[in-house]
Design a protein around this motif. Structure first.
Motif, PDB file in Angstrom:
ATOM      1  N   ILE A  38       1.011  -1.483   0.109  1.00 28.21           N
ATOM      2  CA  ILE A  38      -0.099  -0.235  -0.131  1.00 28.21           C
ATOM      3  C   ILE A  38       0.877   1.673  -0.113  1.00 28.21           C
ATOM      4  N   GLY A  39       1.085   2.007  -0.827  1.00 31.66           N
ATOM      5  CA  GLY A  39       1.568   3.384  -1.185  1.00 31.66           C
ATOM      6  C   GLY A  39       2.953   2.824  -2.093  1.00 31.66           C
ATOM      7  N   SER A  40       2.809   2.759  -3.346  1.00 37.51           N
ATOM      8  CA  SER A  40       3.738   1.787  -4.054  1.00 37.51           C
ATOM      9  C   SER A  40       4.837   3.227  -4.960  1.00 37.51           C
ATOM     10  N   PHE A  41       4.017   4.514  -4.781  1.00 33.49           N
ATOM     11  CA  PHE A  41       4.613   5.731  -5.257  1.00 33.49           C
ATOM     12  C   PHE A  41       5.456   5.481  -6.877  1.00 33.49           C
ATOM     13  N   GLU A  42       6.941   5.777  -6.520  1.00 33.16           N
ATOM     14  CA  GLU A  42       7.511   4.934  -8.121  1.00 33.16           C
ATOM     15  C   GLU A  42       8.004   4.227  -8.362  1.00 33.16           C
ATOM     16  N   ARG A  44      10.288   2.243  -6.119  1.00 31.73           N
ATOM     17  CA  ARG A  44      11.348   1.524  -5.315  1.00 31.73           C
ATOM     18  C   ARG A  44      11.615   0.637  -4.809  1.00 31.73           C
ATOM     19  N   SER A  45       9.862   0.478  -3.711  1.00 38.71           N
ATOM     20  CA  SER A  45      10.182  -1.171  -2.799  1.00 38.71           C
ATOM     21  C   SER A  45       9.714  -2.442  -3.922  1.00 38.71           C
ATOM     22  N   THR A  46       8.277  -1.450  -4.748  1.00 34.41           N
ATOM     23  CA  THR A  46       8.441  -3.068  -5.670  1.00 34.41           C
ATOM     24  C   THR A  46       9.118  -3.616  -6.285  1.00 34.41           C
ATOM     25  N   VAL A  64      -1.763  -0.515  -4.216  1.00 34.87           N
ATOM     26  CA  VAL A  64      -2.235  -0.258  -4.242  1.00 34.87           C
ATOM     27  C   VAL A  64      -1.567   0.967  -4.010  1.00 34.87           C
ATOM     28  N   ASP A  65      -2.281   2.296  -4.664  1.00 36.81           N
ATOM     29  CA  ASP A  65      -1.576   3.624  -4.286  1.00 36.81           C
ATOM     30  C   ASP A  65      -3.012   4.127  -6.065  1.00 36.81           C
ATOM     31  N   PHE A  66      -3.023   5.765  -4.866  1.00 35.47           N
ATOM     32  CA  PHE A  66      -3.454   6.478  -5.865  1.00 35.47           C
ATOM     33  C   PHE A  66      -3.323   6.760  -7.292  1.00 35.47           C
ATOM     34  N   PHE A  67      -2.306   6.517  -7.878  1.00 33.25           N
ATOM     35  CA  PHE A  67      -1.204   6.375  -9.099  1.00 33.25           C
ATOM     36  C   PHE A  67      -1.931   7.164  -9.925  1.00 33.25           C
ATOM     37  N   ASP A  75       3.396  13.569 -12.450  1.00 31.03           N
ATOM     38  CA  ASP A  75       3.098  12.177 -13.209  1.00 31.03           C
ATOM     39  C   ASP A  75       4.070  10.601 -12.112  1.00 31.03           C
ATOM     40  N   TYR A  76       3.952  10.281 -10.580  1.00 32.89           N
ATOM     41  CA  TYR A  76       4.441   9.108 -11.105  1.00 32.89           C
ATOM     42  C   TYR A  76       3.940   8.122 -10.826  1.00 32.89           C
ATOM     43  N   HIS A  77       2.932   8.123 -11.074  1.00 36.01           N
ATOM     44  CA  HIS A  77       2.689   6.470 -11.797  1.00 36.01           C
ATOM     45  C   HIS A  77       3.566   6.531 -13.218  1.00 36.01           C
ATOM     46  N   PRO A  97      -8.018   4.943  -3.153  1.00 35.65           N
ATOM     47  CA  PRO A  97      -7.318   5.179  -1.318  1.00 35.65           C
ATOM     48  C   PRO A  97      -8.104   3.607  -1.217  1.00 35.65           C
ATOM     49  N   SER A  98      -6.645   3.650  -0.376  1.00 33.91           N
ATOM     50  CA  SER A  98      -6.682   1.980   0.052  1.00 33.91           C
ATOM     51  C   SER A  98      -7.860   1.675   1.014  1.00 33.91           C
ATOM     52  N   PHE A  99      -8.346   2.852   1.301  1.00 34.63           N
ATOM     53  CA  PHE A  99      -9.816   1.521   2.144  1.00 34.63           C
ATOM     54  C   PHE A  99     -10.422   1.479   1.384  1.00 34.63           C
ATOM     55  N   ILE A 114       2.916  -1.242   4.447  1.00 34.56           N
ATOM     56  CA  ILE A 114       2.270  -0.071   4.250  1.00 34.56           C
ATOM     57  C   ILE A 114       2.593   0.478   4.800  1.00 34.56           C
ATOM     58  N   ASP A 115       2.961   1.581   3.590  1.00 38.54           N
ATOM     59  CA  ASP A 115       3.024   2.816   3.525  1.00 38.54           C
ATOM     60  C   ASP A 115       2.430   3.706   2.521  1.00 38.54           C
ATOM     61  N   GLY A 116       1.294   3.858   3.261  1.00 38.41           N
ATOM     62  CA  GLY A 116       0.000   4.761   1.976  1.00 38.41           C
ATOM     63  C   GLY A 116       0.267   6.376   2.742  1.00 38.41           C
ATOM     64  N   TRP A 117      -1.145   6.621   3.526  1.00 37.77           N
ATOM     65  CA  TRP A 117      -1.758   7.468   3.752  1.00 37.77           C
ATOM     66  C   TRP A 117      -0.818   7.399   5.614  1.00 37.77           C
ATOM     67  N   HIS A 118      -0.219   8.762   6.418  1.00 41.42           N
ATOM     68  CA  HIS A 118       0.788   8.487   7.273  1.00 41.42           C
ATOM     69  C   HIS A 118       0.433   9.056   8.433  1.00 41.42           C
TER      70      HIS A 118
HETATM   71  C1  LIG Z   1       5.839   7.832   0.722  1.00 40.50           C
HETATM   72  S1  LIG Z   1       5.148   6.953  -0.162  1.00 40.50           S
HETATM   73  C2  LIG Z   1       4.963   5.267  -1.000  1.00 40.50           C
HETATM   74  C3  LIG Z   1       7.616   5.402  -1.106  1.00 40.50           C
HETATM   75  C4  LIG Z   1       7.710   4.071  -1.713  1.00 40.50           C
HETATM   76  N1  LIG Z   1       7.135   2.685  -0.935  1.00 40.50           N
HETATM   77  C5  LIG Z   1       9.076   3.894  -2.364  1.00 40.50           C
HETATM   78  O1  LIG Z   1       9.526   3.096  -1.770  1.00 40.50           O
HETATM   79  O2  LIG Z   1       9.334   5.009  -2.688  1.00 40.50           O
HETATM   80  C6  LIG Z   1       3.212   7.175  -0.213  1.00 40.50           C
HETATM   81  C7  LIG Z   1       2.275   6.269  -1.171  1.00 40.50           C
HETATM   82  O3  LIG Z   1       1.558   5.956  -1.083  1.00 40.50           O
HETATM   83  C8  LIG Z   1       0.365   7.074  -1.533  1.00 40.50           C
HETATM   84  N2  LIG Z   1      -0.946   7.107  -0.449  1.00 40.50           N
HETATM   85  C9  LIG Z   1      -0.872   7.703   0.072  1.00 40.50           C
HETATM   86  N3  LIG Z   1      -2.520   7.650   0.859  1.00 40.50           N
HETATM   87  C10 LIG Z   1      -2.653   6.636   0.261  1.00 40.50           C
HETATM   88  C11 LIG Z   1      -4.299   6.053   1.033  1.00 40.50           C
HETATM   89  N4  LIG Z   1      -5.219   6.660   1.664  1.00 40.50           N
HETATM   90  N5  LIG Z   1      -4.110   5.058  -0.381  1.00 40.50           N
HETATM   91  C12 LIG Z   1      -3.885   4.428  -0.852  1.00 40.50           C
HETATM   92  N6  LIG Z   1      -1.559   5.001  -1.110  1.00 40.50           N
HETATM   93  C13 LIG Z   1      -2.287   5.903  -0.558  1.00 40.50           C
HETATM   94  C14 LIG Z   1       1.010   8.072  -2.219  1.00 40.50           C
HETATM   95  O4  LIG Z   1       0.177   8.407  -2.750  1.00 40.50           O
HETATM   96  C15 LIG Z   1       2.199   8.221  -2.167  1.00 40.50           C
HETATM   97  O5  LIG Z   1       2.720   7.385  -3.345  1.00 40.50           O
END
Ligand SMILES: C[S@@+](CC[C@H](N)C(=O)[O-])C[C@H]1O[C@@H](n2cnc3c(N)ncnc32)[C@H](O)[C@@H]1O
Length: 231
Positions: A38-42, A44-46, A64-67, A75-77, A97-99, A114-118
């Motif tokens: 959850i939270g894939s962004f660019e 890196r972790s994937t 899962v991400d907004f992408f 355009d990180y997607h 959104p993840s939920f 889990i690396d989405g909404w902090h």
């Molecule tokens: C810190 S970045 C993730 C970094 C990534 N794991 C990496 O290794 O570079 C957080 C990501 O979570 C996504 N995000 C934030 N809140 C979210 C939510 N509620 N549902 C899905 N994705 C969410 C953001 O769009 C962002 O791309």
């Protein structure tokens, strides 16, 4: 693909690699391995997971991400797609959104990242929704467990006397000062949500790492017939 021909703007991941090798190394190459991020962004972790752990031909990751195009990160997607192109047959994307997205996912997973909404609620809800999808023996990692919103600035160093007193009673002033800061903005950081989730799961997990990231292994599932039945 190396970092030279990939498209990254941020590096929020690579410092975690030594710990991830420790926590996830035993899964590497396992047939049928399944991960959820959850939270894939660019990516890196994937990309690291695909290249180092999800190496069996049938291993898979759900991302899962907004992408979406972001006002700050652009355009990180598109960058995610480029950076993970070598592994596209291992990756499924869930944009939103993840939920909402997590309701579509079935599991089971061996790894949940889990690396989405902090926020506390974000970490808590992502954890609650994915815990039942995690296999016993599987690992759940929370990023930014000790994250502080940047607007708060650095944690101030207490006086020498105060540091010595903390040490005398066996404390760690850095950890305690950080905890006070986290408490001051509790709902805006993941820690409160992660701690409360794990409190409800006592007896069902073991903490395998707790620093800036927190990792747990699921040690027990809910018993047959237990869910919905009060004891
Ligand atoms: C810190 S970045 C993730 C970094 C990534 N794991 C990496 O290794 O570079 C957080 C990501 O979570 C996504 N995000 C934030 N809140 C979210 C939510 N509620 N549902 C899905 N994705 C969410 C953001 O769009 C962002 O791309």
């Amino acid at each position: 693909m190396t970092d030279n021909d990939s498209q990254f703007q941020e590096n929020w991941f690579e410092h975690n690699i030594p710990q991830w090798r420790e926590w996830l190394g035993a899964f590497a190459g396992r047939a049928g391995l399944r991960a959820l991020e959850i939270g894939s962004f660019e990516g890196r972790s994937t990309r690291w997971l695909c290249g180092n752990i999800l190496t069996a031909p049938d291993a898979h990751i759900d991302c899962v991400d907004f992408f979406a195009v972001d006002p700050v990160y652009g355009d990180y997607h598109a960058r995610f797609r480029k950076n993970t192109a070598a592994y596209q047959d291992k990756i499924s994307e869930y944009a939103g959104p993840s939920f909402e997205m997590l309701r579509q996912l079935e599991g089971p997973y061996d790894i949940v990242y889990i690396d989405g909404w902090h926020s506390a609620f974000g970490a808590l809800s992502d954890g609650v929704m994915t815990w039942p999808l995690l296999n016993v023996g599987g690992v759940m990692i929370f990023d930014d467990y000790l994250w502080l919103p940047p607007k708060l600035g650095k944690v101030a160093k207490p006086s020498g006397l105060s540091r010595r007193l903390t040490k005398l009673r066996g404390g760690d002033w850095r950890r305690e000062a950080l905890q006070r800061r986290i408490d001051s903005v509790a709902v805006d950081t993941p820690k409160l949500g992660v701690d409360h989730l794990l409190d409800t799961l006592r007896g069902y997990h073991e903490v395998i790492g707790s620093q800036y990231q927190l990792a747990v292994r699921k040690t027990r599932g809910f018993d047959q017939g237990q869910v919905g039945h009060d004891t």
